[in-house]
Each structure stands twice: as C-alpha cells, then as structure tokens.
Design a protein around this motif. Structure first.
Motif, PDB file in Angstrom:
ATOM      1  N   VAL A 170       0.846  -1.207   0.000  1.00  0.00           N
ATOM      2  CA  VAL A 170       0.000   0.000   0.000  1.00  0.00           C
ATOM      3  C   VAL A 170       0.875   1.247   0.000  1.00  0.00           C
ATOM      4  O   VAL A 170       0.556   2.242  -0.659  1.00  0.00           O
ATOM      5  CB  VAL A 170      -0.951  -0.032   1.204  1.00  0.00           C
ATOM      6  CG1 VAL A 170      -1.807   1.235   1.251  1.00  0.00           C
ATOM      7  CG2 VAL A 170      -1.840  -1.261   1.152  1.00  0.00           C
ATOM      8  N   MET A 171       1.977   1.196   0.744  1.00  0.00           N
ATOM      9  CA  MET A 171       2.924   2.312   0.741  1.00  0.00           C
ATOM     10  C   MET A 171       3.413   2.615  -0.667  1.00  0.00           C
ATOM     11  O   MET A 171       3.495   3.787  -1.080  1.00  0.00           O
ATOM     12  CB  MET A 171       4.117   1.986   1.637  1.00  0.00           C
ATOM     13  CG  MET A 171       5.237   3.001   1.607  1.00  0.00           C
ATOM     14  SD  MET A 171       6.867   2.264   1.859  1.00  0.00           S
ATOM     15  CE  MET A 171       7.096   1.369   0.327  1.00  0.00           C
ATOM     16  N   ALA A 172       3.739   1.578  -1.434  1.00  0.00           N
ATOM     17  CA  ALA A 172       4.229   1.774  -2.800  1.00  0.00           C
ATOM     18  C   ALA A 172       3.166   2.437  -3.672  1.00  0.00           C
ATOM     19  O   ALA A 172       3.479   3.294  -4.512  1.00  0.00           O
ATOM     20  CB  ALA A 172       4.651   0.434  -3.394  1.00  0.00           C
ATOM     21  N   MET A 173       1.903   2.069  -3.484  1.00  0.00           N
ATOM     22  CA  MET A 173       0.824   2.677  -4.250  1.00  0.00           C
ATOM     23  C   MET A 173       0.691   4.159  -3.922  1.00  0.00           C
ATOM     24  O   MET A 173       0.563   5.013  -4.814  1.00  0.00           O
ATOM     25  CB  MET A 173      -0.501   1.952  -3.970  1.00  0.00           C
ATOM     26  CG  MET A 173      -0.513   0.506  -4.405  1.00  0.00           C
ATOM     27  SD  MET A 173      -2.074  -0.325  -4.027  1.00  0.00           S
ATOM     28  CE  MET A 173      -3.195   0.609  -5.046  1.00  0.00           C
ATOM     29  N   PHE A 174       0.725   4.478  -2.635  1.00  0.00           N
ATOM     30  CA  PHE A 174       0.596   5.883  -2.231  1.00  0.00           C
ATOM     31  C   PHE A 174       1.828   6.687  -2.643  1.00  0.00           C
ATOM     32  O   PHE A 174       1.709   7.859  -3.033  1.00  0.00           O
ATOM     33  CB  PHE A 174       0.389   5.990  -0.721  1.00  0.00           C
ATOM     34  CG  PHE A 174      -1.009   5.689  -0.287  1.00  0.00           C
ATOM     35  CD1 PHE A 174      -2.087   6.347  -0.850  1.00  0.00           C
ATOM     36  CD2 PHE A 174      -1.269   4.744   0.689  1.00  0.00           C
ATOM     37  CE1 PHE A 174      -3.388   6.077  -0.456  1.00  0.00           C
ATOM     38  CE2 PHE A 174      -2.557   4.464   1.097  1.00  0.00           C
ATOM     39  CZ  PHE A 174      -3.625   5.123   0.520  1.00  0.00           C
ATOM     40  N   LEU A 175       3.001   6.061  -2.561  1.00  0.00           N
ATOM     41  CA  LEU A 175       4.220   6.765  -2.950  1.00  0.00           C
ATOM     42  C   LEU A 175       4.196   7.103  -4.440  1.00  0.00           C
ATOM     43  O   LEU A 175       4.604   8.205  -4.844  1.00  0.00           O
ATOM     44  CB  LEU A 175       5.440   5.907  -2.619  1.00  0.00           C
ATOM     45  CG  LEU A 175       6.811   6.571  -2.812  1.00  0.00           C
ATOM     46  CD1 LEU A 175       6.938   7.809  -1.949  1.00  0.00           C
ATOM     47  CD2 LEU A 175       7.925   5.582  -2.494  1.00  0.00           C
ATOM     48  N   ALA A 176       3.699   6.177  -5.256  1.00  0.00           N
ATOM     49  CA  ALA A 176       3.560   6.464  -6.684  1.00  0.00           C
ATOM     50  C   ALA A 176       2.593   7.623  -6.908  1.00  0.00           C
ATOM     51  O   ALA A 176       2.814   8.479  -7.773  1.00  0.00           O
ATOM     52  CB  ALA A 176       3.076   5.216  -7.413  1.00  0.00           C
ATOM     53  N   GLY A 177       1.509   7.642  -6.127  1.00  0.00           N
ATOM     54  CA  GLY A 177       0.565   8.745  -6.242  1.00  0.00           C
ATOM     55  C   GLY A 177       1.167  10.074  -5.824  1.00  0.00           C
ATOM     56  O   GLY A 177       0.952  11.106  -6.475  1.00  0.00           O
ATOM     57  N   LEU A 178       1.945  10.062  -4.755  1.00  0.00           N
ATOM     58  CA  LEU A 178       2.583  11.299  -4.280  1.00  0.00           C
ATOM     59  C   LEU A 178       3.596  11.824  -5.293  1.00  0.00           C
ATOM     60  O   LEU A 178       3.689  13.044  -5.527  1.00  0.00           O
ATOM     61  CB  LEU A 178       3.275  11.036  -2.938  1.00  0.00           C
ATOM     62  CG  LEU A 178       2.360  10.823  -1.728  1.00  0.00           C
ATOM     63  CD1 LEU A 178       3.169  10.358  -0.521  1.00  0.00           C
ATOM     64  CD2 LEU A 178       1.621  12.116  -1.386  1.00  0.00           C
ATOM     65  N   ARG A 179       4.351  10.905  -5.894  1.00  0.00           N
ATOM     66  CA  ARG A 179       5.360  11.328  -6.864  1.00  0.00           C
ATOM     67  C   ARG A 179       4.709  11.828  -8.162  1.00  0.00           C
ATOM     68  O   ARG A 179       5.373  12.493  -8.964  1.00  0.00           O
ATOM     69  CB  ARG A 179       6.310  10.164  -7.159  1.00  0.00           C
ATOM     70  CG  ARG A 179       7.131   9.725  -5.942  1.00  0.00           C
ATOM     71  CD  ARG A 179       8.180  10.763  -5.580  1.00  0.00           C
ATOM     72  NE  ARG A 179       8.726  10.613  -4.257  1.00  0.00           N
ATOM     73  CZ  ARG A 179       9.702   9.765  -3.919  1.00  0.00           C
ATOM     74  NH1 ARG A 179      10.226   8.972  -4.831  1.00  0.00           N
ATOM     75  NH2 ARG A 179      10.154   9.727  -2.678  1.00  0.00           N
ATOM     76  N   GLY A 180       3.439  11.525  -8.352  1.00  0.00           N
ATOM     77  CA  GLY A 180       2.754  11.989  -9.547  1.00  0.00           C
ATOM     78  C   GLY A 180       2.086  13.347  -9.391  1.00  0.00           C
ATOM     79  O   GLY A 180       1.552  13.895 -10.362  1.00  0.00           O
ATOM     80  N   ILE A 181       2.112  13.890  -8.186  1.00  0.00           N
ATOM     81  CA  ILE A 181       1.503  15.202  -7.942  1.00  0.00           C
ATOM     82  C   ILE A 181       2.473  16.307  -8.347  1.00  0.00           C
ATOM     83  O   ILE A 181       3.663  16.261  -8.018  1.00  0.00           O
ATOM     84  CB  ILE A 181       1.108  15.346  -6.455  1.00  0.00           C
ATOM     85  CG1 ILE A 181       0.031  14.320  -6.097  1.00  0.00           C
ATOM     86  CG2 ILE A 181       0.616  16.763  -6.158  1.00  0.00           C
ATOM     87  CD1 ILE A 181      -0.346  14.305  -4.631  1.00  0.00           C
ATOM     88  N   ASP A 182       1.966  17.286  -9.036  1.00  0.00           N
ATOM     89  CA  ASP A 182       2.786  18.405  -9.506  1.00  0.00           C
ATOM     90  C   ASP A 182       3.328  19.192  -8.312  1.00  0.00           C
ATOM     91  O   ASP A 182       2.570  19.677  -7.467  1.00  0.00           O
ATOM     92  CB  ASP A 182       1.943  19.319 -10.401  1.00  0.00           C
ATOM     93  CG  ASP A 182       2.794  20.379 -11.102  1.00  0.00           C
ATOM     94  OD1 ASP A 182       4.017  20.456 -10.820  1.00  0.00           O
ATOM     95  OD2 ASP A 182       2.242  21.129 -11.919  1.00  0.00           O
TER      96      ASP A 182
END
Length: 291
Positions: A170-182
C-alpha cells in the motif's frame, strides 16, 4: 494478404490463453454455481434442488461466525494497511537519505507467501517459544501475550500478520501517487502560507483518491479470499475463533462432505468480490468518459 496476417497473428497467439481462461475460470464458476443448486455431498450430483443450500447456509451458526470474523478482519486490515501505508509513503516522500534502503525493507514482506508469513508469526506469537517466552527469559516474568491461544483475541493476530505483509505494498501505491503530484501545487500553497499539515490534509490527500480507491479494492479482495494465512497461523482456531468464509468453504467441501453447501459459500464470496469490483470499474469508466 500480409496486413491480414499481421491482424490475425495476435488473435491466433492469444486464442489458447483465452480458451483456457474461458474454460478453467468462467466455466468452473458456472459449474460451481450449478453445484450450489444441487444436493451434492461427497461427490457431485446433478439433481436440481433449488435454493435449499442458500437457505441452509445462512442458517448455519458456523457460517455466521465466519462472516463476523471476516467483517472484523477486513475492517481492521483495510484501515491499518491504509493508514500505515500512507504514513510510510509520506515519510519516504520527504526525500530522506535512506529512502533507497528503507523502501525495499518495507516492500520485502509482500515478496513472501501468506503461508510463510503465517508460519513465521505463529512461531513469534506462540507463548511457549515466541515473544512471551523471550520476554520471560529477559526477566519480564509478568509479560503476557497469548492472543493466538485466546478465542477472543485470536482473530486480531491474523490482522497483525496480514497488516505486516501488505502495508509495504500500500505504501508503494501511495508513494507512486505522491510522486505523480505536480510540485508546483505544493509550492504555491507554501507561498500562500499553508503549513505542511494543512497542505497534506487539504490538497495532497484529496488528490490521492485514485490510490485510496485502488488500495481499498485490492485489500478488500485479499481479505475476502483469505485462506492460506489463516490456515498457517491459526488453522481456523482455537475452536472456530478465526474461521473465515474461505476456510469454511474448504472444510464443508472436503472435510464435512457437504459439497453443495461449500459451493454455495464460494458463490457468496464471489458475489462479495463482485460487489466491490463492479462499482470500482463503473467509477473508473465514468471518470474516463468525463475526462
């Protein structure tokens, strides 16, 4: 002719896989559904009996225990995995130096099978050889942690083991989402005087809605079909304290020779999964159309 072959070749290559999926997935789902409407016991019978197995299933005390345990497990499993995964992702998103070292450590449990996880945690939580025994050797004679032997708390040991294994994913999923935010959005909010906590609460976390939804669907799916972790950790015990629908299905099909009831419980589990997947797919398709 050449163009026609180029179009035909992918279909020829995929045809065997498609046929096998059609037979061994959807074909057996239909077959299980039919068995749930028959009086099959040790071996399949094909005499149609209607909805009798469904009425019998929902009248069984063991099934009610399994469903209650599933509710406790699923709620706590999804909640703790989501919270821990989000906090770990936010921690790693701070560009800390040890990120390259910590990320694989957090992800490593997901590389293990649930059988390995269950066996390891069974040893760790066993009062005779695990944590309690070690604490007694260190001089903490009053320390007690016998949840795995306690009918009231045994289901929570399954939650602990499952959360340990899945939080990194789940951490990896959220981290990918965070890195995709401008990053410009965060800079603009900082210029306006917003604190870090307020930026995450008002801006970043709401933007992680797709990650939250994906995590919920995956974790809910895993919780409904949980079997190997429960068998390895508690074997459904003590008594039936950790019985879940998947272990109920196996025991009634192969141990109690109630194949019709087992097939019925499998169909109910499938409907549970459908109730999660279908709304998710609908929301994704609707978002694509709106965009």
């Amino acid at each position: 002719m050449k163009n026609y072959l180029q179009l035909l070749l992918p279909r020829i290559v995929l045809a065997p896989s498609f046929f096998l999926i059609l037979v061994f997935v959807y074909g057996f789902i239909i077959y299980t559904g039919y068995l749930s409407l028959t009086d099959s016991r040790m071996l399949p019978t094909y005499e149609f009996m209607g909805w009798g197995n469904y009425t019998k299933l929902f009248g069984l005390r063991h099934w009610k225990i399994a469903v209650n345990n599933l509710a406790i497990f699923a709620i706590l499993y999804i909640l703790f995995c989501t919270v821990i995964g989000l906090l770990l992702a936010i921690l790693l998103d701070q560009k800390i130096r040890a990120e390259g070292f910590l990320r694989p450590i957090f992800l490593y449990p997901m590389a293990l099978s649930f059988i390995v996880t269950g066996t390891a945690w069974k040893w760790f939580l066993d009062p005779g050889i695990g944590l309690e025994h070690i604490m007694h050797q260190w001089g903490w004679e009053s320390f007690e942690f016998g949840w795995i032997k306690d009918r009231t708390f045994a289901i929570y040991t399954v939650v602990i083991a499952a959360v340990w294994q899945s939080s990194g994913f789940v951490m990896a999923m959220f981290l990918a989402g965070l890195r995709g935010i401008d990053g410009e959005i965060m800079k603009a909010a900082q210029i306006d005087g917003a604190s870090g906590f307020r930026i995450y609460r008002r801006i970043i976390i709401p933007m992680l809605r797709p990650a939250f939804l994906s995590a919920f669907v995956i974790l809910a799916h895993l919780s409904i079909k949980a079997y190997d972790l429960v068998i390895a950790l508690t074997n459904g015990g003590p008594g039936r304290a950790t019985e879940v629908p998947a272990t109920f299905m196996y025991s009634y099909t192969f141990s109690r020779n109630q194949m019709g009831v087992g097939a019925t419980s499998a169909i109910i589990m499938l409907l549970m999964i459908f109730s999660i997947i279908i709304p998710y797919l609908y929301s994704e398709l609707r978002s694509e159309k709106q965009s």
